[in-house]
Design an enzyme around this catalytic site. Sequence first.
Site, PDB file in Angstrom:
ATOM      1  N   LEU A   8      52.982  -2.542  24.514  1.00 33.56           N
ATOM      2  CA  LEU A   8      53.989  -2.491  25.570  1.00 33.56           C
ATOM      3  C   LEU A   8      53.819  -3.624  26.563  1.00 33.56           C
ATOM      4  CD1 LEU A   8      54.184   1.330  26.380  1.00 33.56           C
ATOM      5  CD2 LEU A   8      56.014  -0.090  25.427  1.00 33.56           C
ATOM      6  N   GLY A   9      52.577  -3.998  26.809  1.00 33.08           N
ATOM      7  CA  GLY A   9      52.384  -5.086  27.759  1.00 33.08           C
ATOM      8  C   GLY A   9      50.939  -5.206  28.196  1.00 33.08           C
ATOM      9  N   GLY A  39      48.615  -5.066  31.448  1.00 39.73           N
ATOM     10  CA  GLY A  39      48.516  -4.705  32.853  1.00 39.73           C
ATOM     11  C   GLY A  39      47.583  -5.677  33.550  1.00 39.73           C
ATOM     12  N   VAL A  55      48.484  -2.230  27.524  1.00 38.47           N
ATOM     13  CA  VAL A  55      49.209  -0.966  27.469  1.00 38.47           C
ATOM     14  C   VAL A  55      49.860  -0.840  26.089  1.00 38.47           C
ATOM     15  CG1 VAL A  55      50.941   0.508  28.547  1.00 38.47           C
ATOM     16  CG2 VAL A  55      49.650  -1.113  29.952  1.00 38.47           C
ATOM     17  N   THR A  98      50.503 -10.288  43.715  1.00 37.87           N
ATOM     18  CA  THR A  98      51.232 -11.360  43.068  1.00 37.87           C
ATOM     19  C   THR A  98      51.822 -12.263  44.137  1.00 37.87           C
ATOM     20  OG1 THR A  98      51.657  -9.914  41.200  1.00 37.87           O
ATOM     21  CG2 THR A  98      53.110 -11.821  41.459  1.00 37.87           C
ATOM     22  N   LYS A 123      56.138  -5.102  42.666  1.00 40.56           N
ATOM     23  CA  LYS A 123      56.908  -6.218  42.129  1.00 40.56           C
ATOM     24  C   LYS A 123      57.793  -5.706  41.006  1.00 40.56           C
ATOM     25  CE  LYS A 123      53.067  -7.647  39.165  1.00 40.56           C
ATOM     26  NZ  LYS A 123      52.290  -8.787  38.671  1.00 40.56           N
ATOM     27  N   LYS A 151      46.895   2.987  28.466  1.00 39.63           N
ATOM     28  CA  LYS A 151      46.326   1.779  29.051  1.00 39.63           C
ATOM     29  C   LYS A 151      44.839   1.716  28.707  1.00 39.63           C
ATOM     30  CE  LYS A 151      46.080  -0.682  33.448  1.00 39.63           C
ATOM     31  NZ  LYS A 151      46.548  -0.674  34.844  1.00 39.63           N
ATOM     32  N   ASP A 153      51.154   0.843  37.463  1.00 40.48           N
ATOM     33  CA  ASP A 153      50.103  -0.167  37.610  1.00 40.48           C
ATOM     34  C   ASP A 153      49.513  -0.217  39.021  1.00 40.48           C
ATOM     35  OD1 ASP A 153      48.247  -2.132  37.312  1.00 40.48           O
ATOM     36  OD2 ASP A 153      49.560  -3.545  36.287  1.00 40.48           O
ATOM     37  N   GLY A 178      44.148  -4.690  31.723  1.00 43.08           N
ATOM     38  CA  GLY A 178      44.085  -4.020  30.434  1.00 43.08           C
ATOM     39  C   GLY A 178      45.363  -4.158  29.634  1.00 43.08           C
TER      40      GLY A 178
HETATM   41  N1  ADE Z   1      54.318  -0.508  30.574  1.00 40.41           N
HETATM   42  C1  ADE Z   1      53.301  -0.225  31.376  1.00 40.41           C
HETATM   43  N2  ADE Z   1      53.208   1.084  31.579  1.00 40.41           N
HETATM   44  C2  ADE Z   1      54.217   1.661  30.896  1.00 40.41           C
HETATM   45  C3  ADE Z   1      54.683   2.991  30.725  1.00 40.41           C
HETATM   46  N3  ADE Z   1      54.075   4.011  31.321  1.00 40.41           N
HETATM   47  N4  ADE Z   1      55.771   3.197  29.966  1.00 40.41           N
HETATM   48  C4  ADE Z   1      56.384   2.156  29.403  1.00 40.41           C
HETATM   49  N5  ADE Z   1      56.008   0.889  29.526  1.00 40.41           N
HETATM   50  C5  ADE Z   1      54.930   0.640  30.274  1.00 40.41           C
END
Ligand code: ADE
Length: 285
Positions: free
Chosen positions: A5-6, A8, A13, A164, A125, A28, A141, A11
């Site tokens: 997902l991305g 953080g 996710v 940021t 942000k 996470k 986050d 860390g």
């Molecule tokens: N990206 C970071 N945290 C998330 C979450 N809880 N749900 C979806 N995308 C995310």
Amino acid sequence: MVRLLGEGTFGTVLLVRERSTGSLFAVKVMRKAQLIESGQLAAVTTERAVLRDAGPHPFVVRCESGFHTHDAVVLVLEYVSGGDFFDLMKAHGTLDESAAVFYLAELVLAVGELHRHSFVCRDLKLENILVDAAGHLRLTDFGLAGRVASTSATDTSVTDLSGTAIYQAPEMLTGKGHGLPVDWWAMGVLTYVMLAGRPPFASDGNRSDLHARIRTQQLDLDGDPRTADWAAPTKDLVRRLLDRDVTKRLGSGSGDAEDVKAHPFFEGVDWDAVLAMQVTPPLPP
Ligand code: ADE
């Protein structure tokens, strides 16, 4: 695991599906070695505390569970499926004022809840605001959050520099300590970004140039074609949130979020309905 997902602050996710139920979660994962190396072990404790104490709240991401393995700390979060506000802004460019009122109203309640528990978010942000399937917001986050000694706005007990760059309040740049009002400054930046499609103190140059602008650049809402047409209450909200004098900044009084909620920008908002998620989101996710 379904997909990444991305990333953080400290860390990764991951989107995961629970085998027994088919439910989706955002997990996470923070590597212990990396946390120790960067001196961020305490930050994980704070993040966990924010999620525990400031939740459950309709506009704060829910934490289902937390545990650690031999080499990682893991937070199991509610999966919020509509993407983040950065992508929403990229798709729409700018928002109209009524849409901004909707999103900022939900955000004020989320920030007020954190502040009520003596946490300063410090990293408000677009990227940390998620949109759920219905179009409501969820703040996420809290890896940079700090605990203040008291909820008094003049409490400047947090001193480490973080956040940021374009959202940082001027008092964060001097290293002399800051408190809850830095979040209201960041909300001023967010308001500006939502309506103008760019940050108020943008800089294509280096970090020190940006810092100089945040500390000294005069905000010219009337003279700038992108902001000149904003309604008077909107201009006033942005000017009052982006007040460099912390003691005068909107939200810095003992009322905190209540003072922000009372601003004419939010006139007509039914706060009980907002909290109950009964106000229909202006944009489909
Ligand atoms: N990206 C970071 N945290 C998330 C979450 N809880 N749900 C979806 N995308 C995310």
